[in-house]
Write a protein that holds these residues in place. Sequence first.
Motif, mmCIF file in Angstrom:
data_model
loop_
_atom_site.group_PDB
_atom_site.id
_atom_site.type_symbol
_atom_site.label_atom_id
_atom_site.label_comp_id
_atom_site.label_asym_id
_atom_site.label_seq_id
_atom_site.Cartn_x
_atom_site.Cartn_y
_atom_site.Cartn_z
ATOM 1 N N LYS A 126 34.632 46.113 6.680
ATOM 2 C CA LYS A 126 33.702 46.552 7.736
ATOM 3 C C LYS A 126 34.404 47.439 8.762
ATOM 4 O O LYS A 126 33.944 48.536 9.078
ATOM 5 C CB LYS A 126 33.095 45.333 8.460
ATOM 6 N N THR A 127 35.528 46.940 9.287
ATOM 7 C CA THR A 127 36.246 47.675 10.333
ATOM 8 C C THR A 127 36.793 48.992 9.793
ATOM 9 O O THR A 127 36.695 50.034 10.454
ATOM 10 C CB THR A 127 37.406 46.810 10.878
ATOM 11 N N THR A 128 37.352 48.932 8.588
ATOM 12 C CA THR A 128 37.916 50.143 7.982
ATOM 13 C C THR A 128 36.839 51.208 7.805
ATOM 14 O O THR A 128 37.057 52.389 8.092
ATOM 15 C CB THR A 128 38.557 49.801 6.616
ATOM 16 N N LEU A 129 35.661 50.776 7.368
ATOM 17 C CA LEU A 129 34.564 51.735 7.170
ATOM 18 C C LEU A 129 34.130 52.357 8.499
ATOM 19 O O LEU A 129 34.005 53.581 8.605
ATOM 20 C CB LEU A 129 33.364 51.039 6.502
ATOM 21 N N LEU A 130 33.950 51.513 9.515
ATOM 22 C CA LEU A 130 33.542 52.038 10.831
ATOM 23 C C LEU A 130 34.592 53.004 11.377
ATOM 24 O O LEU A 130 34.250 54.067 11.902
ATOM 25 C CB LEU A 130 33.327 50.886 11.815
ATOM 26 N N ASP A 131 35.855 52.632 11.229
ATOM 27 C CA ASP A 131 36.939 53.504 11.710
ATOM 28 C C ASP A 131 36.915 54.846 10.990
ATOM 29 O O ASP A 131 37.042 55.898 11.611
ATOM 30 C CB ASP A 131 38.309 52.837 11.500
ATOM 31 N N TYR A 132 36.752 54.791 9.676
ATOM 32 C CA TYR A 132 36.757 56.036 8.911
ATOM 33 C C TYR A 132 35.583 56.934 9.329
ATOM 34 O O TYR A 132 35.754 58.126 9.545
ATOM 35 C CB TYR A 132 36.687 55.752 7.397
ATOM 36 N N ILE A 133 34.422 56.327 9.450
ATOM 37 C CA ILE A 133 33.230 57.108 9.809
ATOM 38 C C ILE A 133 33.395 57.737 11.195
ATOM 39 O O ILE A 133 33.107 58.913 11.401
ATOM 40 C CB ILE A 133 31.956 56.228 9.758
ATOM 41 N N ARG A 134 33.893 56.941 12.134
ATOM 42 C CA ARG A 134 34.095 57.461 13.500
ATOM 43 C C ARG A 134 35.094 58.595 13.526
ATOM 44 O O ARG A 134 34.897 59.609 14.175
ATOM 45 C CB ARG A 134 34.583 56.339 14.411
ATOM 46 N N LYS A 135 36.193 58.389 12.797
ATOM 47 C CA LYS A 135 37.284 59.358 12.802
ATOM 48 C C LYS A 135 36.824 60.703 12.246
ATOM 49 O O LYS A 135 37.216 61.754 12.730
ATOM 50 C CB LYS A 135 38.420 58.805 11.935
ATOM 51 N N THR A 136 35.995 60.661 11.209
ATOM 52 C CA THR A 136 35.669 61.898 10.513
ATOM 53 C C THR A 136 34.342 62.515 10.929
ATOM 54 O O THR A 136 34.095 63.670 10.629
ATOM 55 C CB THR A 136 35.627 61.660 8.990
ATOM 56 N N ASN A 137 33.486 61.760 11.599
ATOM 57 C CA ASN A 137 32.149 62.299 11.864
ATOM 58 C C ASN A 137 31.768 62.430 13.329
ATOM 59 O O ASN A 137 30.703 62.933 13.640
ATOM 60 C CB ASN A 137 31.092 61.474 11.135
ATOM 61 N N VAL A 138 32.608 61.929 14.201
ATOM 62 C CA VAL A 138 32.297 62.086 15.612
ATOM 63 C C VAL A 138 32.674 63.501 16.026
ATOM 64 O O VAL A 138 33.697 64.024 15.622
ATOM 65 C CB VAL A 138 33.069 61.056 16.463
#
Length: 324
Positions: free
Chosen positions: A29-41
């Motif tokens: 869960k955390t890894t997915l949220l981190d990845y999404i934030r890092k690449t899409n914000v």
Amino acid sequence: ERKRQQEPPKKLLPRPPIVTVMGHVDHGKTTLLDYIRKTNVTAKEAGGITQHIGASVVEHNGKKIVFLDTPGHEAFTSMRARGAQVTDIVILIVAADDGVMPQTVEALNHAKAANVPIVVAINKIDKPNAKPDRVKQQLADLGLIPEEWGGDTIMVEISAKTGLNVDELLEMILLVAEMNELVADYEANPEGVVIEAQLDKGKGPVATVIVQQGTLRRGDILLFETTWGRVRAMIDHLGRNIKEVTPSLPAELLGLNDVPQAGERFVRVEDEKEARDAIDKYLEKKRQQEMQAVKRASLEELFEQMEKGEMPTVRIILKSDVQG
Ligand code: GDP
């Protein structure tokens, strides 16, 4: 019928989906949220780093998606227990090497009970021992039939670590959002829900809210369930000072008189007196309830002592209690 015709038509416009990631511990869960934030914000725009306010906003193909930062079902259920339903879509994440586990089933049941659409992310697909088909079979046994097997549950095989197919997952989120026609009235009286709140030593009460209807503006007077306040400042997920917030979007609010609880609802009211009166009423009711609880507790204590034969005068006390 006539009354309905006289009402001005509501301007319902699309709003971004609000997504919660749920799943068994360590499934990513955390890894997915981190990845999404890092690449899409759109960090360029902010000229900096994302700020933790309890929710993140990412952009995919020019469309916004809001993620609640607290993964797992605790936040989800505690909000729901207060009658607040903010999540539009649940991402149920299942590690392909581990398969369906107790918390996977729990999360699935919570999402089902709340009637929230589920998109499955079969994670850790990069691992040599990943068995995505086994996960699909396990989920099918629980009633989530994958689309490619003729069911209606979208399942995407991803790696939250390498980012494989995460774009496709976001695509599917937007697709489900579109199918569910998520809309809001941007001109309604603003209202929404608290997703987290705390007391900051310097700033005072700080609450992150998600706006559900209307457009919240700096200076608005907000009535929560346990407190109220005039919005002194609003900060978005990128730490920027903002003047207004539209539906589905989160903002950290300053200026409240006390710390509300997660799951509390708020509405904008016209004047401070209205807010103050409502909260005074609430506090008075709470005080009475507390006094009754104390009375009940002391009566129970008396009964207990009476049963043990330690309190022969209990009748007199009870009578006087009733009379005055
Ligand atoms: P959470 O408890 O669900 O938030 O899980 P985490 O995101 O903390 O992940 C648990 C562990 O799995 C961490 O060591 C991650 O690095 C690892 N992990 C998460 N996603 C992947 C993935 O896609 N591939 C691999 N190989 N490891 C992953």
